[in-house]
Design a protein around this motif. Sequence first.
Motif, PDB file in Angstrom:
ATOM      1  N   UNK A 126       0.884  -1.086  -0.004  1.00 19.51           N
ATOM      2  CA  UNK A 126       0.045   0.072   0.042  1.00 19.51           C
ATOM      3  C   UNK A 126       0.818   1.082   0.096  1.00 19.51           C
ATOM      4  N   UNK A 127       2.014   0.983  -0.410  1.00 20.02           N
ATOM      5  CA  UNK A 127       2.991   2.204  -0.517  1.00 20.02           C
ATOM      6  C   UNK A 127       3.781   2.091  -1.791  1.00 20.02           C
ATOM      7  N   UNK A 128       4.337   3.262  -2.117  1.00 22.15           N
ATOM      8  CA  UNK A 128       5.563   3.216  -3.377  1.00 22.15           C
ATOM      9  C   UNK A 128       6.552   2.591  -2.780  1.00 22.15           C
ATOM     10  N   UNK A 129       7.141   1.602  -3.669  1.00 19.30           N
ATOM     11  CA  UNK A 129       8.361   0.938  -2.886  1.00 19.30           C
ATOM     12  C   UNK A 129       9.730   1.254  -4.014  1.00 19.30           C
ATOM     13  N   UNK A 130       9.308   1.688  -5.186  1.00 23.27           N
ATOM     14  CA  UNK A 130      10.403   2.010  -6.258  1.00 23.27           C
ATOM     15  C   UNK A 130      10.102   3.009  -7.006  1.00 23.27           C
ATOM     16  N   UNK A 131      10.844   3.638  -7.709  1.00 28.00           N
ATOM     17  CA  UNK A 131      10.710   4.846  -8.762  1.00 28.00           C
ATOM     18  C   UNK A 131      10.849   4.379 -10.027  1.00 28.00           C
ATOM     19  N   UNK A 132      11.391   3.202 -10.249  1.00 24.08           N
ATOM     20  CA  UNK A 132      11.617   2.430 -11.708  1.00 24.08           C
ATOM     21  C   UNK A 132      11.382   1.050 -11.461  1.00 24.08           C
ATOM     22  N   UNK A 133      11.466   0.322 -12.702  1.00 19.28           N
ATOM     23  CA  UNK A 133      11.065  -1.142 -12.866  1.00 19.28           C
ATOM     24  C   UNK A 133      12.512  -1.852 -12.775  1.00 19.28           C
ATOM     25  N   UNK A 134      12.493  -2.814 -12.022  1.00 19.88           N
ATOM     26  CA  UNK A 134      13.411  -3.657 -12.008  1.00 19.88           C
ATOM     27  C   UNK A 134      13.429  -5.211 -12.010  1.00 19.88           C
ATOM     28  N   UNK A 135      14.127  -5.985 -12.747  1.00 23.60           N
ATOM     29  CA  UNK A 135      14.050  -7.279 -12.623  1.00 23.60           C
ATOM     30  C   UNK A 135      15.412  -8.149 -12.486  1.00 23.60           C
TER      31      UNK A 135
END
Length: 301
Positions: A126-135
């Motif tokens: 329920x919170x933003x945890x990253x500013x971009x996408x990562x794999x």
Amino acid sequence: MSNFKVSVQETSNNTIVKFEVNQFITKHQSFEFKNVDDAKPSPLAQQLFYLPFVKKVYISGNFVAVERYDIVEWKDVQDEVAQQIETYLNDGGKVITEEATPKKQTPVTVYAEATPNPAVMKFVANKKIATAMFEFTSIDDAKLSPLATELFHFPFVKSVFIEENYVSLTKYDRAEWQDITVELREFIRNFIADGKDIVLPEAAEKMEKSVTQLDRKFEGLDDTSKEIVNILEEYVKPAVASDGGNIQFIGYDADVKNVSVLLQGACSGCPSSTFTLKNGIENMLKQMLPGKVETVEAING
């Protein structure tokens, strides 16, 4: 560590603008300041209050929101404010002091959600945890993500996909979701609640995922490729993101009219991804770009 980059984001309230930062500047905490005296726990907020039009400052996660008085319009000053915040952060300025009291926090919750890929479970926060996408596909690959590194210590975790507010985990066949889901959900929830770095601040830039790098890459594409990227962003990505995955444009071959894409997260290796690709994405691109696209080729992440 990478440089801070600040971008201007309008809100539904025309007196408030969000200045979004490419890194987290608080440990999932929120602070609200109503005047310069109230802002003593935040040197950044105090500096902003020296601007005569600043009425209120709100700092949370990876953004600073500022409410203005009516003596100015945001379009006349927002770029200068963004530059001021960016310069302050890059000069090592402190955002929040230790004695600052955050606003009452909503407890961190994480729920597990099944995906069309039986090997992948999506854990939504329920919170933003990253500013971009990562794999990340291995523990060696995950050095820029403390969360992914810890998750790889579970013997049944095969890969980790991190998006803005969720983590998609791919498991090995040796484990069943009913036996491991609760343990993983609680581990992720506690990790976030403890304010630990999900990914390191420099991760986006080192992995060439910062907003500036992505914009530069987009501008270097040919016109048809740009059209394809825009279609994928608007019509395809929201749908695959809801399933815990991502589709990324790789390239376009005009000679054979072929589009190459990378499937990530729950989309990678999903039994239904080929059907979705051929009957959904390929048909959509053919219809929206007649004569330019014939086939779509997928690469699993």
